[in-house]
Design a protein around this motif. Structure first.
Motif, PDB file in Angstrom:
ATOM      1  N   HIS A   1      -6.932  21.863   0.734  1.00  0.00           N
ATOM      2  CA  HIS A   1      -5.535  21.751   0.331  1.00  0.00           C
ATOM      3  C   HIS A   1      -5.372  20.513  -0.541  1.00  0.00           C
ATOM      4  N   VAL A   2      -4.599  20.653  -1.602  1.00  0.00           N
ATOM      5  CA  VAL A   2      -4.462  19.568  -2.567  1.00  0.00           C
ATOM      6  C   VAL A   2      -2.992  19.369  -2.933  1.00  0.00           C
ATOM      7  N   ILE A   3      -2.704  18.198  -3.468  1.00  0.00           N
ATOM      8  CA  ILE A   3      -1.388  17.870  -3.994  1.00  0.00           C
ATOM      9  C   ILE A   3      -1.516  17.770  -5.506  1.00  0.00           C
ATOM     10  N   VAL A   4      -0.703  18.544  -6.224  1.00  0.00           N
ATOM     11  CA  VAL A   4      -0.770  18.573  -7.686  1.00  0.00           C
ATOM     12  C   VAL A   4       0.638  18.434  -8.262  1.00  0.00           C
ATOM     13  N   GLU A   5       0.683  18.073  -9.528  1.00  0.00           N
ATOM     14  CA  GLU A   5       1.965  17.976 -10.221  1.00  0.00           C
ATOM     15  C   GLU A   5       2.151  19.205 -11.101  1.00  0.00           C
ATOM     16  N   THR A   6       3.288  19.865 -10.955  1.00  0.00           N
ATOM     17  CA  THR A   6       3.596  21.057 -11.739  1.00  0.00           C
ATOM     18  C   THR A   6       4.932  20.868 -12.443  1.00  0.00           C
ATOM     19  N   SER A   7       5.336  21.891 -13.186  1.00  0.00           N
ATOM     20  CA  SER A   7       6.624  21.823 -13.875  1.00  0.00           C
ATOM     21  C   SER A   7       7.787  21.815 -12.882  1.00  0.00           C
TER      22      SER A   7
END
Length: 297
Positions: A30-36
């Motif tokens: 599981h990861v934390i990402v930046e999206t729109s």
């Protein structure tokens, strides 16, 4: 070459690619990402792989970090809060007497936005509803109208085959489906029999169509003259699923079935020649469905 990982935010959702950077990631992480939509929590479904730079859709955003147990707990808390928000929203919709059906409610990971998914027959003026919801939840509110295929994907259910619908289990995208695919697979052309829970043509017609395309070259056309172990005749129908060819023999004026391997084409069918087929045109009509899943990023 660029190293990327595939991340999915929902079950059977669309896969988006991110740059793992120096992080060591593997399937299931599981990861934390930046999206729109802001900062989001996702799962790695495609491990690190190298792709050509021209194949990457810019801009390629970075994976911020691996998710922690606290992040997982926060996601579960958001799900509980979303259920509570759904109950409140249903009451607000009834209060404003709006002709819309609430399908799902979702908090973004960072709680910067609360998204309400709904279906409706036409346009809905929900400006007053948004004001009410914003006053209650004290965050940015987004109401997103979705189609019937997206609704089936979110809610799930049992299809005509007795299994959970494909769109809810493994289909990431909705590909175009046409009535021609049903014809090629010798299915009934009655829309009721080839439609899914959403009322549109079943998605399985699409991904099973590739197998029928590969079989196409192995079978003679209906109306073609062929040579069989029983003599010469004319093809009246074919069964691709059983790999059988039905032939009307010249000598005995009878119809026999032969494995496709035992049938050899002698002449192609003549132009204008009518032939019997195994398909039944029940309410034949031109249907074509194409729906795009609402992007999650």
């Amino acid at each position: 070459m660029v190293t990327v990982v595939g991340v999915r935010f929902k079950k059977a959702g669309k896969v988006y690619y991110f740059n793992p950077g120096a992080l060591e990631l593997s399937l299931g992480d599981h990861v934390i990402v930046e999206t729109s939509r802001g900062v989001e929590f996702g799962e790695v479904v495609i491990g690190p792989k190298d792709v050509k730079e021209e194949d990457v859709i810019a801009p390629l955003k970075d994976v911020i970090r691996k998710a922690t147990p606290e992040d997982v707990a926060h996601v579960e808390e958001n799900r509980i809060r979303a259920k509570e928000a759904e109950e409140i929203a249903i009451k607000k919709i009834e209060k404003h007497n709006l002709d819309m059906k609430l399908v799902d409610v979702e908090y973004t990971f960072d709680n910067s936005k609360l998204i309400f998914y709904f279906t409706a027959d036409g346009r809905v003026d929900f400006r007053e509803l948004v004001k009410d919801l914003a006053a209650v939840f004290k965050t940015r509110i987004e109401l997103r109208q979705i189609g019937v295929r997206d609704e089936a994907k979110m809610l799930g259910g049992i299809g005509p085959c007795g299994r959970v619908v494909c769109c809810n289990t493994f289909l990431g995208d909705f590909d175009p489906v046409s009535i021609k695919m049903a014809k090629q697979q010798n299915l009934s052309l009655n829309p009721v029999k080839i439609s899914g829970l959403c009322g549109r043509l079943m998605c399985c017609l699409r991904f099973e169509n590739d197998s029928y395309d590969s079989l196409e070259s192995k079978f003679p056309e209906v109306g073609a003259r062929v040579i069989t172990p029983g003599g010469e005749g004319v093809v009246v129908s074919v069964s691709k699923s059983k790999s059988l060819v039905r032939v009307k023999l010249d000598d005995i004026d009878d119809i026999q079935e032969y494995p496709v391997e035992e049938v050899e084409v002698s002449e192609v069918k003549e132009t204008g020649e009518t032939s019997e087929t195994s398909e039944t045109d029940e309410g034949s009509e031109s249907l074509s469905e194409s729906s795009g899943e609402n992007d999650e990023t």
